[in-house]
Design an enzyme around this catalytic site. Sequence first.
Site, PDB file in Angstrom:
ATOM      1  N   CYS A 268      40.295  28.773  44.592  1.00  0.00           N
ATOM      2  CA  CYS A 268      41.351  28.444  43.618  1.00  0.00           C
ATOM      3  C   CYS A 268      42.027  29.640  42.968  1.00  0.00           C
ATOM      4  O   CYS A 268      43.247  29.781  43.040  1.00  0.00           O
ATOM      5  CB  CYS A 268      40.762  27.549  42.533  1.00  0.00           C
ATOM      6  SG  CYS A 268      40.238  25.980  43.194  1.00  0.00           S
TER       7      CYS A 268
HETATM    8  C1  UDX Z   1      37.435  27.683  39.019  1.00  0.00           C
HETATM    9  C2  UDX Z   1      37.716  27.138  37.627  1.00  0.00           C
HETATM   10  O1  UDX Z   1      36.620  27.447  36.763  1.00  0.00           O
HETATM   11  C3  UDX Z   1      37.874  25.611  37.701  1.00  0.00           C
HETATM   12  O2  UDX Z   1      38.181  25.107  36.413  1.00  0.00           O
HETATM   13  C4  UDX Z   1      39.008  25.288  38.679  1.00  0.00           C
HETATM   14  O3  UDX Z   1      39.193  23.885  38.785  1.00  0.00           O
HETATM   15  C5  UDX Z   1      38.700  25.877  40.030  1.00  0.00           C
HETATM   16  O4  UDX Z   1      38.491  27.293  39.924  1.00  0.00           O
HETATM   17  P1  UDX Z   1      35.419  27.860  40.675  1.00  0.00           P
HETATM   18  O5  UDX Z   1      36.404  28.571  41.543  1.00  0.00           O
HETATM   19  O6  UDX Z   1      34.533  26.835  41.260  1.00  0.00           O
HETATM   20  O7  UDX Z   1      36.222  27.134  39.443  1.00  0.00           O
HETATM   21  O8  UDX Z   1      34.485  28.991  40.082  1.00  0.00           O
HETATM   22  P2  UDX Z   1      34.132  29.578  38.648  1.00  0.00           P
HETATM   23  O9  UDX Z   1      32.793  29.109  38.279  1.00  0.00           O
HETATM   24  O10 UDX Z   1      35.235  29.385  37.696  1.00  0.00           O
HETATM   25  O11 UDX Z   1      34.059  31.152  39.013  1.00  0.00           O
HETATM   26  C6  UDX Z   1      35.203  31.720  39.601  1.00  0.00           C
HETATM   27  C7  UDX Z   1      34.838  33.116  40.081  1.00  0.00           C
HETATM   28  O12 UDX Z   1      34.663  33.998  38.948  1.00  0.00           O
HETATM   29  C8  UDX Z   1      33.545  33.186  40.893  1.00  0.00           C
HETATM   30  O13 UDX Z   1      33.729  34.079  41.986  1.00  0.00           O
HETATM   31  C9  UDX Z   1      32.539  33.778  39.904  1.00  0.00           C
HETATM   32  O14 UDX Z   1      31.542  34.550  40.557  1.00  0.00           O
HETATM   33  C10 UDX Z   1      33.427  34.676  39.047  1.00  0.00           C
HETATM   34  N1  UDX Z   1      32.942  34.858  37.689  1.00  0.00           N
HETATM   35  C11 UDX Z   1      32.853  33.790  36.853  1.00  0.00           C
HETATM   36  C12 UDX Z   1      32.622  36.148  37.244  1.00  0.00           C
HETATM   37  O15 UDX Z   1      32.706  37.109  38.007  1.00  0.00           O
HETATM   38  N2  UDX Z   1      32.198  36.325  35.964  1.00  0.00           N
HETATM   39  C13 UDX Z   1      32.080  35.270  35.099  1.00  0.00           C
HETATM   40  O16 UDX Z   1      31.674  35.494  33.953  1.00  0.00           O
HETATM   41  C14 UDX Z   1      32.409  33.965  35.560  1.00  0.00           C
END
Ligand code: UDX
Length: 430
Positions: A268
């Site tokens: 996403c």
């Molecule tokens: C995200 C949005 O959170 C969600 O609301 C939307 O509908 C789809 O995209 P997702 O892609 O499943 O969800 O993952 P998310 O848990 O948000 O993490 C996104 C990325 O950021 C991951 O690669 C994760 O490793 C990274 N991340 C997240 C960090 O590097 N640090 C953080 O503190 C949080």
Amino acid sequence: MDLSIIGSGYVGTTVAACFADLGHDVTAIDVDQSVVETLNAGEAPIEEPRLPELIAEHAGDSLRATTDYDAIRKTDATFLALPTPSNKDGSIDLQFMKAGAEGVGEALSPKDGYHTVIVKSTVVPGTTEDVLAPIIEETADRSQGDQLGIAMNPEFLREGTAVADFLNPDKLVFGSDHPQAIDDLHGVFAPLLERHDAPVVETGAREAEMIKYANNAFLASKVSLINDLGNICKELGVDAYEVADAIGLDDRISAKFLRSGLGWGGSCWPKDISAITHVAKQHDYDPPILEAAVAVNDLQPRRFLRLMDQHVTVDDEPVAVLGLSFKPGTDDIRNARSIEVIDGLQSRNAEVVAYDPVASANMLEIFPDIEYADSPADALEGAVAALIVTEWDEISGLDEEFDAMAEPVVIDGRRAIDRREGLVYEGLTW
Ligand code: UDX
């Protein structure tokens, strides 16, 4: 109500199963016969916690799947949950949504009576009203009003917690320029709101589309900002996690999404930021912060590998890559940081030995020529470096397994383990 969900991917399958669990009668529609057969067999076509149980419970009863769009006619409302990938230039590719809208319209054409079509997929502002609604109205041979309602209802599901996110939303966003369609969405979500109180945002279709992009862009920029600050911390010998813990106490910042390290991947954020940036540029606005968020994110794998280079030469040597999925809890490797890390190792002529609890089969399609270990211990055996890329619990729990390494160099991209005696340990931002 009788609902139809077009598209059985990560979003569509979760939406179909959860609506069935809420008491609706749901028909999932997908072009992929194998996905339809999997669902009708009561199994989940994707790896997502709690989804197998929901599908097993409701398949054959309030949940069924078919490839036939005509099934829409027997339902009251149809969600479009089809892919919106990126074109090569970063713009949104609407081919699947346009084809879906046409299929829905054609299926509706013979139907007497009112029907609601709800855009669930992430589409750039203006798409629902200016692109999809005209296709549906023309092919269904009816206009929005007393025969047709069209609305936009973005999802905020995270992979790994999608079912929980659907059933416990922090908000519901109902977007339409037609009040009847907003009412229709209240009807669809009534069973959820009876179970779980959440604010309902009623707004225009464009605003609903933009809320989704703003939500993702803000979260991605927040992670990139803590990574930007984390990179400064690393250069100054400061622990970015200590800093994050403190600033997270400010409720205007919150403690969430402050985990600095290798940065973000997934299906996403990369595509959504590139799509909204592309649209902005089409209107002569270059969004500097969004572009900087991508630039910082692109930096992280390179900084990560440079930390390894400071301690060990990997040319023709085995290197363990621990974690392949873009985050724990999923087998999804789309835009995973492990891809850039493995690319970088191959450009250093390293022998890559990768481990992931569930994502290896998916990564095999991208990197068929690297070794995939069955356990972290096997990956570490004889390795001159261990690169921690995804913070799976079983990777965070490693300890004596590091003793089998040829060189005890551990580069941690996710604050998965603590530095400890006997390891040459580097944290990416700490
Ligand atoms: C995200 C949005 O959170 C969600 O609301 C939307 O509908 C789809 O995209 P997702 O892609 O499943 O969800 O993952 P998310 O848990 O948000 O993490 C996104 C990325 O950021 C991951 O690669 C994760 O490793 C990274 N991340 C997240 C960090 O590097 N640090 C953080 O503190 C949080």
